[in-house]
Every structure is written in structure tokens, then in C-alpha cells.
Scaffold this active site. Structure first.
Site, short mmCIF file in Angstrom:
data_model
loop_
_atom_site.label_atom_id
_atom_site.label_comp_id
_atom_site.label_asym_id
_atom_site.label_seq_id
_atom_site.Cartn_x
_atom_site.Cartn_y
_atom_site.Cartn_z
N TYR A 159 -3.07 1.57 1.26
CA TYR A 159 -1.62 1.80 1.42
C TYR A 159 -1.05 0.86 2.48
O TYR A 159 -0.07 0.15 2.24
CB TYR A 159 -1.36 3.27 1.78
CG TYR A 159 0.00 3.49 2.42
CD1 TYR A 159 1.18 3.43 1.66
CD2 TYR A 159 0.13 3.75 3.80
CE1 TYR A 159 2.43 3.62 2.25
CE2 TYR A 159 1.37 3.93 4.38
CZ TYR A 159 2.51 3.87 3.61
OH TYR A 159 3.75 4.05 4.19
N THR A 183 6.00 0.77 8.07
CA THR A 183 5.25 1.85 8.72
C THR A 183 4.44 1.38 9.92
O THR A 183 3.98 0.23 9.96
CB THR A 183 4.29 2.48 7.67
OG1 THR A 183 3.38 3.35 8.32
CG2 THR A 183 3.47 1.43 6.92
N LYS A 197 1.78 -2.18 2.25
CA LYS A 197 3.05 -2.21 3.00
C LYS A 197 3.15 -3.48 3.84
O LYS A 197 4.21 -4.09 3.95
CB LYS A 197 3.15 -0.97 3.91
CG LYS A 197 3.32 0.35 3.19
CD LYS A 197 4.59 0.45 2.37
CE LYS A 197 5.85 0.50 3.21
NZ LYS A 197 7.06 0.67 2.36
#
Ligand code: NAD
Ligand code: DAU
Length: 339
Positions: free
Chosen positions: A149, A125, A153
Site C-alpha cells: 500500500y 500518507t 502511494k
């Protein structure tokens, strides 16, 4: 037949990838491994060619399951993840660490034992770059993830690179921007706002974050980019995937109201996300040099998307009646009442 292990293929982008790959290529076989968390949904796979698709209900952290699923596969594309920033901030991030780091580690470790894998694609991302006021991130820029988050990642990515450097595992990493389209779980802003507007319910806009910017990529364009990188991406490399359709949240909200025929009285100001990243922006020259360009404009993509949610209440109404109701109460109603 080319055999691809897709993990997280019952989620939003993963299911679009499965559907598209089976349509684009007649010689592709998909093994789809998904844990079916709250965000995984077999309805997302309705109507696909079952003759070239096997679904396995399982966890990427489970050695036995992954080892079996990987047998004979040419490629692995990992979509499996905990993906909602707000949940990672407000509901605890242990599941994020488990799937997004330990799960990726497990995939890589098993991949290392299989000798015939051509590529392992880790879907990541733009959030790993963190927020930036100006300019656009290139792949060699330092990472600066700022919520649980994006940290999880980023750790998954770094583990992938570690396996590339240490064991020559053919790992490539994609960094996609905000993706939207059909079958997106309605916790994310676009499906939430579209379905709320269709139900004449308030659109909970984060106050103070209304001018924050995201770059919006239609899901099929994201899938095309992933397919290209799976085939032509260089091991050990990172590829940004961004559309260049940067919009403020308030513009996105007004567009949803316009396309659903509602007015601004539906906007409800709610407490902002803690540490809300202001703007994400990436330069995608590297993948564009490989021949990729987004084919769906923001205007066309958002029209298609609103139309799909209008025509597919069967899909989202039952989701909004389940686990989602409790989540919504805690995330929006309780937090608003506390302020
Ligand atoms: P999603 O939340 O819709 O789907 C995630 C899927 O992973 C679900 O089907 C879920 O059941 C499955 N899953 C979760 N934990 C698992 C586990 N331990 N084992 C097996 N399956 C598991 O997610 P999405 O929005 O489709 O995102 C897919 C990937 O793309 C994620 O890696 C995400 O980080 C990345 N990404 C998403 C966006 C976006 O805007 N949605 C943008 C860039 C990157
Ligand atoms: O940028 C890529 C990322 O995009 C992916 O890695 C994530 O998995 C995906 O969830 C998405 O993260 P965002 O946090 O950008 O998406 P979300 O839809 O949650 O929020 C988009 C913007 O809208 C953000 O600025 C916060 C705002 N927002 C969101 C929600 C859910 C609101 O104002 N109100 C809301 O109710």
C-alpha cells in the site's frame, strides 16, 4: 462558484471533505467521482446539499470519465485509492497499483491538458516515511515505504512531483497520519474494534504489535488541513498533517473498551501483520506555519466517534453483513486457526 473535483468522495475522508466543504462555503460546487469499490458508499453522503453536488460513478483510470468530470474545475483533490494495508499484504496488491499509481497518472495527464486548474492536491500518507523508532519525519526526509500500500502511494506522489517538475502542473501533496471518525469502513482498527465491542465480539489485536504506535487525527481536522493546502499550499511542495496524539495500539484498544463499557476479556490475540511498521511520527510545523492546528483532542475525538457508531448501527450493520464477512473470515479466523 468555485468548482472542485473530488475523487473518492464516497469513501471515509473524501465524504467528510465533501460534507464539510459544502457546509463551510456557500460558493463551492463539488463534482464527486467515485468507483464505489467495497469501501465507497453513497450512505456516506446522505443529507448533503444536492444542489451543489454532482455524483459521477466512475474510475479515475478511465480517461473519458475523468476528462468530462474535470471540465470547468478550479481544483482537484484526489482521495480515490485502495487504502487498507492488510488487504495489500494478504489479498494481492494489483488494485492498489492500478488506482494508486495508474489512476493518479491518468488524473495528472488529463489535468495537464486543462489550462485553468489552480491546484491538484494528492492526498497521501505518513506511511511513505516507513517506520521510525524515534524522532518525527520532516517533509525533506527520504521516503522508505515498506508495504505494498505505502509503496503504491509513494509512487503516486512521485508521479505528481514528476508532473510538477516536467510540466509545471500545480501539484501539492499532503501526508496525513491515521485518521478516524464517523463513516470509516470497519476494516480499519478503530471502527472495527468499536463495532465489535458494541456487538460483544472479540477485538482482534495483532500480537507483537500491541505496543506499535500510530498518531490519531480526527477526520474534520484532516479536512481543514486539506482545504488550507488546496488554497495556500505551494505547488511542488509536500505537507505533513499530523495531530501529535501518538498512542500505542493497546492504549487505543483499552480506550475503546472503556467507552463501550466492556472489559479486557474481549481482547483476542491474533497473528501479527507481516512487516508491521512499528511507529509513524511526523513533524507538522510546515502546515502549522500556514495557520492549521488540530482542534479536536484525542479524548474528545474518540468519545465523539464511539458515540457516532453507537447511534448509527444502520450504517455499519449492513456493511458488516456483506463482503466484509468473507474478508473477516479470511483475515482473522483462518489466519488464527493456521497458527
Ligand atoms: P476509503 O478506503 O474509505 O475510500 C476510498 C474511496 O476511493 C472509496 O470511496 C472508493 O470507492 C474510491 N475509489 C477506489 N478506487 C477508485 C478508483 N479507481 N476510481 C475512483 N474511486 C475509487 O479511504 P480513506 O480512508 O477515506 O482514504 C482517502 C485517502 O486518504 C486515500 O488516498 C488514503 O491513502 C489517504 N489517507 C488515509 C488515511 C486514513 O487513516 N484513513 C490517512 C492518511 C491518508
Ligand atoms: O497512517 C496512515 C494510514 O493509516 C493510512 O495511509 C491508511 O490508509 C490507513 O488504513 C491507516 O493504516 P494503518 O495500517 O495504520 O491502519 P489500521 O487501522 O489498519 O491499523 C492501525 C494499527 O492497528 C496498526 O498498528 C495495526 C493494528 N491493528 C489493525 C487491525 C485492522 C490490529 O492490531 N488489529 C486489527 O484488526
Amino acid at each position: 462558484m468555485e468548482k472542485i473535483l473530488v475523487t473518492g468522495g464516497a469513501g471515509f475522508i473524501g465524504s467528510a471533505f465533501v460534507r464539510n466543504m459544502l457546509n463551510w462555503y456557500k460558493d463551492v460546487y463539488i463534482v464527486n467521482l467515485d468507483k464505489l469499490t467495497y469501501a465507497g458508499n453513497l450512505d456516506n453522503l446522505k443529507g448533503i446539499d444536492e444542489e451543489r453536488h454532482t455524483f459521477i460513478h466512475g474510475d479515475i483510470c478511465d480517461y473519458e470519465v475523468v476528462a468530462k468530470a474535470l471540465e470547468g474545475c478550479d481544483y482537484v483533490v484526489n482521495f480515490a485509492a485502495e487504502t487498507h494495508v492488510d488487504r495489500s499484504l494478504m489479498r494481492g496488491a494489483v488494485d492498489f497499483l492500478r488506482t494508486n499509481i495508474e489512476g493518479v497518472y491518468q488524473l495528472l495527464s488529463i489535468g495537464k491538458e486543462k489550462k485553468n486548474i489552480k491546484k491538484i492536491v494528492l492526498i497521501s500518507t505518513d506511511e511513505v516515511y516507513g517506520s521510525r523508532d524515534e524522532g518525527s519525519a520532516v517533509e525533506t526526509d527520504p521516503v522508505n515505504p515498506r508495504n505494498p500500500y505505502s509503496v503504491s502511494k509513494c509512487a503516486g506522489e512521485l508521479m505528481g512531483l514528476a508532473f510538477y517538475y516536467s510540466f509545471h502542473l500545480p501539484v501539492v501533496i499532503t501526508r496525513g497520519c491515521n485518521t478516524y471518525g464517523p463513516y470509516q469502513y470497519p476494516e480499519k482498527v478503530l471502527p472495527l474494534f468499536i463495532t465489535n465491542a458494541l456487538e460483544n465480539k472479540p477485538l482482534p489485536l495483532y500480537k507483537g504489535g500491541e505496543h506499535n504506535i500510530r498518531d490519531w487525527l480526527y477526520v474534520d481536522d484532516h479536512c481543514k488541513a486539506i482545504d488550507l493546502i488546496m488554497r495556500e499550499g505551494e505547488p511542488g511542495h509536500i505537507y505533513n498533517i499530523s495531530a501529535g496524539f501518538e498512542k500505542q495500539n493497546i492504549e487505543v484498544t483499552k480506550k475503546v473498551l472503556e467507552l463501550t463499557g466492556k472489559d479486557e476479556s474481549l481482547i483476542q490475540w491474533v497473528p501479527d501483520r507481516p512487516g508491521h511498521d512499528k511507529r509513524y511520527s511526523m513533524n507538522s510545523d510546515k502546515i502549522r506555519k500556514l495557520g492549521w492546528n488540530p482542534l479536536v483532542s484525542w479524548e474528545e475525538g474518540i468519545e465523539r466517534t464511539v458515540k457516532w457508531y453507537k447511534e448509527n448501527e444502520w450504517w455499519w450493520k449492513k456493511i458488516k453483513e456483506g463482503e466484509f464477512r468473507e474478508y473477516y473470515r479470511k483475515q482473522y479466523i483462518d489466519r488464527t486457526e493456521k497458527t
